[in-house]
Motif scaffolding. Structure first.
Motif, PDB file in Angstrom:
ATOM      1  N   LEU A  11      37.703  12.096  29.850  1.00 32.70           N
ATOM      2  CA  LEU A  11      36.527  11.285  29.539  1.00 32.70           C
ATOM      3  C   LEU A  11      36.161  10.490  30.787  1.00 32.70           C
ATOM      4  N   ARG A  12      34.887  10.153  30.888  1.00 33.23           N
ATOM      5  CA  ARG A  12      34.426   9.283  31.971  1.00 33.23           C
ATOM      6  C   ARG A  12      33.723   8.084  31.350  1.00 33.23           C
ATOM      7  N   LEU A  13      34.293   6.925  31.572  1.00 28.68           N
ATOM      8  CA  LEU A  13      33.688   5.692  31.103  1.00 28.68           C
ATOM      9  C   LEU A  13      32.776   5.121  32.182  1.00 28.68           C
ATOM     10  N   SER A  14      31.703   4.499  31.742  1.00 29.63           N
ATOM     11  CA  SER A  14      30.795   3.810  32.644  1.00 29.63           C
ATOM     12  C   SER A  14      30.634   2.372  32.188  1.00 29.63           C
ATOM     13  N   CYS A  15      30.369   1.499  33.140  1.00 32.21           N
ATOM     14  CA  CYS A  15      30.109   0.101  32.823  1.00 32.21           C
ATOM     15  C   CYS A  15      28.940  -0.344  33.693  1.00 32.21           C
ATOM     16  N   ALA A  16      27.820  -0.603  33.046  1.00 27.75           N
ATOM     17  CA  ALA A  16      26.619  -1.024  33.761  1.00 27.75           C
ATOM     18  C   ALA A  16      26.512  -2.544  33.719  1.00 27.75           C
ATOM     19  N   ALA A  17      26.351  -3.143  34.892  1.00 35.30           N
ATOM     20  CA  ALA A  17      26.276  -4.594  35.005  1.00 35.30           C
ATOM     21  C   ALA A  17      24.843  -5.030  35.275  1.00 35.30           C
ATOM     22  N   SER A  18      24.479  -6.165  34.719  1.00 32.56           N
ATOM     23  CA  SER A  18      23.151  -6.719  34.964  1.00 32.56           C
ATOM     24  C   SER A  18      23.234  -8.238  35.087  1.00 32.56           C
ATOM     25  N   ALA A  19      22.216  -8.804  35.725  1.00 36.56           N
ATOM     26  CA  ALA A  19      22.095 -10.252  35.920  1.00 36.56           C
ATOM     27  C   ALA A  19      23.217 -10.822  36.771  1.00 36.56           C
ATOM     28  N   LEU A  20      23.716 -10.029  37.696  1.00 35.80           N
ATOM     29  CA  LEU A  20      24.674 -10.536  38.673  1.00 35.80           C
ATOM     30  C   LEU A  20      24.502  -9.753  39.967  1.00 35.80           C
ATOM     31  N   THR A  21      24.960 -10.364  41.059  1.00 35.87           N
ATOM     32  CA  THR A  21      24.940  -9.672  42.343  1.00 35.87           C
ATOM     33  C   THR A  21      26.191  -8.818  42.396  1.00 35.87           C
ATOM     34  N   PHE A  22      26.033  -7.568  42.029  1.00 35.81           N
ATOM     35  CA  PHE A  22      27.178  -6.691  41.762  1.00 35.81           C
ATOM     36  C   PHE A  22      28.125  -6.591  42.950  1.00 35.81           C
ATOM     37  N   THR A  23      27.584  -6.590  44.137  1.00 39.67           N
ATOM     38  CA  THR A  23      28.424  -6.423  45.322  1.00 39.67           C
ATOM     39  C   THR A  23      29.289  -7.635  45.616  1.00 39.67           C
ATOM     40  N   ARG A  24      29.121  -8.703  44.892  1.00 40.77           N
ATOM     41  CA  ARG A  24      29.963  -9.889  45.052  1.00 40.77           C
ATOM     42  C   ARG A  24      31.094  -9.958  44.027  1.00 40.77           C
ATOM     43  N   TYR A  25      31.236  -8.894  43.253  1.00 34.93           N
ATOM     44  CA  TYR A  25      32.215  -8.906  42.175  1.00 34.93           C
ATOM     45  C   TYR A  25      33.230  -7.789  42.320  1.00 34.93           C
ATOM     46  N   ALA A  26      34.497  -8.153  42.152  1.00 31.23           N
ATOM     47  CA  ALA A  26      35.520  -7.157  41.906  1.00 31.23           C
ATOM     48  C   ALA A  26      35.425  -6.761  40.438  1.00 31.23           C
ATOM     49  N   MET A  27      35.752  -5.514  40.158  1.00 34.04           N
ATOM     50  CA  MET A  27      35.619  -5.006  38.795  1.00 34.04           C
ATOM     51  C   MET A  27      36.953  -4.456  38.304  1.00 34.04           C
ATOM     52  N   GLY A  28      37.158  -4.571  37.010  1.00 29.87           N
ATOM     53  CA  GLY A  28      38.397  -4.065  36.433  1.00 29.87           C
ATOM     54  C   GLY A  28      38.166  -3.391  35.092  1.00 29.87           C
ATOM     55  N   TRP A  29      39.110  -2.540  34.740  1.00 29.59           N
ATOM     56  CA  TRP A  29      39.157  -1.933  33.411  1.00 29.59           C
ATOM     57  C   TRP A  29      40.454  -2.367  32.736  1.00 29.59           C
ATOM     58  N   PHE A  30      40.328  -2.737  31.478  1.00 31.26           N
ATOM     59  CA  PHE A  30      41.464  -3.102  30.656  1.00 31.26           C
ATOM     60  C   PHE A  30      41.371  -2.331  29.341  1.00 31.26           C
ATOM     61  N   ARG A  31      42.470  -2.305  28.604  1.00 26.88           N
ATOM     62  CA  ARG A  31      42.434  -1.651  27.298  1.00 26.88           C
ATOM     63  C   ARG A  31      43.292  -2.422  26.308  1.00 26.88           C
ATOM     64  N   VAL A  47      30.322   0.619  37.411  1.00 22.05           N
ATOM     65  CA  VAL A  47      31.703   0.985  37.707  1.00 22.05           C
ATOM     66  C   VAL A  47      32.116   2.060  36.706  1.00 22.05           C
ATOM     67  N   TYR A  48      32.950   2.974  37.180  1.00 22.90           N
ATOM     68  CA  TYR A  48      33.359   4.127  36.367  1.00 22.90           C
ATOM     69  C   TYR A  48      34.873   4.168  36.222  1.00 22.90           C
ATOM     70  N   LEU A  49      35.303   4.831  35.166  1.00 23.28           N
ATOM     71  CA  LEU A  49      36.722   5.137  35.003  1.00 23.28           C
ATOM     72  C   LEU A  49      36.814   6.589  34.559  1.00 23.28           C
ATOM     73  N   GLN A  50      37.231   7.443  35.478  1.00 28.06           N
ATOM     74  CA  GLN A  50      37.468   8.846  35.153  1.00 28.06           C
ATOM     75  C   GLN A  50      38.880   8.981  34.621  1.00 28.06           C
ATOM     76  N   MET A  51      38.999   9.507  33.419  1.00 32.58           N
ATOM     77  CA  MET A  51      40.292   9.611  32.760  1.00 32.58           C
ATOM     78  C   MET A  51      40.597  11.078  32.501  1.00 32.58           C
ATOM     79  N   ASN A  52      41.644  11.563  33.135  1.00 36.56           N
ATOM     80  CA  ASN A  52      42.070  12.954  32.981  1.00 36.56           C
ATOM     81  C   ASN A  52      43.451  13.009  32.344  1.00 36.56           C
ATOM     82  N   SER A  53      43.802  14.172  31.851  1.00 39.35           N
ATOM     83  CA  SER A  53      45.127  14.385  31.242  1.00 39.35           C
ATOM     84  C   SER A  53      45.433  13.295  30.218  1.00 39.35           C
ATOM     85  N   LEU A  54      44.493  13.058  29.362  1.00 37.28           N
ATOM     86  CA  LEU A  54      44.633  11.971  28.386  1.00 37.28           C
ATOM     87  C   LEU A  54      45.758  12.257  27.410  1.00 37.28           C
ATOM     88  N   LYS A  55      46.403  11.169  26.995  1.00 38.79           N
ATOM     89  CA  LYS A  55      47.522  11.226  26.062  1.00 38.79           C
ATOM     90  C   LYS A  55      47.187  10.361  24.839  1.00 38.79           C
TER      91      LYS A  55
END
Length: 127
Positions: free
Chosen positions: A18-38, A79-87
Motif C-alpha cells: 500500500l502507499r499512504l499519502s498525507c497532504a498538508a495545507s496552511a503551512l510552509t511545508f518545507t519548514r516541517y519535518a514529517m513523520g508517520w505513526f501507527r 509526504v508518502y509512506l510506501q509499505m511493502n511486504s505487509l504483515k
C-alpha cells in the motif's frame, strides 16, 4: 488552520503493498519535518518513520526497516509512506504528523515532538 489529510489505507493480503499519502495545507511545508505513526487497538501510538524537511534524512522503526519507505514531494506539500511486504502485525490506524524545525536535517521520532496530526487512515492486513 493547518490540515494534514491521510489517504491510501485499505485492506490488503499479507505480502501486499500500500502507499499512504498525507497532504498538508496552511503551512510552509518545507519548514516541517514529517513523520508517520501507527496505533493498533488497545495499544499506544508507535513511531513508524520520519523524514527531515529537506528529505535528505530518514529514520525507521526496526519493525518496518527494509519494508517501508518514507518520502516527500515538497512541490506538492505531500509526504508518502510506501509499505511493502505487509504483515498482519502492521494492521493499525496510520497517522501523519508535522513538526516545525529549523535545521534542514532535523527530524523527530516521538509523538510529543509533533505539533500537528492528521485524522488517520486504517490499514488492515489479512493473513
Amino acid at each position: 488552520q493547518v490540515q494534514l489529510v491521510e489517504s491510501g489505507g485499505g485492506l490488503v493480503q499479507a505480502g501486499g503493498s500500500l502507499r499512504l499519502s498525507c497532504a498538508a495545507s496552511a503551512l510552509t511545508f518545507t519548514r516541517y519535518a514529517m513523520g508517520w505513526f501507527r496505533q493498533a487497538p488497545g495499544k499506544e501510538r508507535d513511531f513508524v518513520a520520519c523524514i527531515s524537511r529537506s528529505g535528505g534524512l530518514t529514520y525507521y522503526a526496526d519493525s518496518v526497516k527494509g519494508r517501508f519507505t518514507i518520502s516527500r514531494d515538497n512541490a506538492k506539500n505531500t509526504v508518502y509512506l510506501q509499505m511493502n511486504s505487509l504483515k498482519p502485525v502492521d494492521t493499525a490506524v496510520y497517522y501523519c504528523a508535522a513538526r516545525p524545525v529549523v535545521n534542514y536535517n532535523d527530524y523527530a521520532r516521538t509523538p510529543l515532538e509533533y505539533n500537528y496530526w492528521g485524522q488517520g487512515t486504517q490499514v488492515t492486513v489479512s493473513s
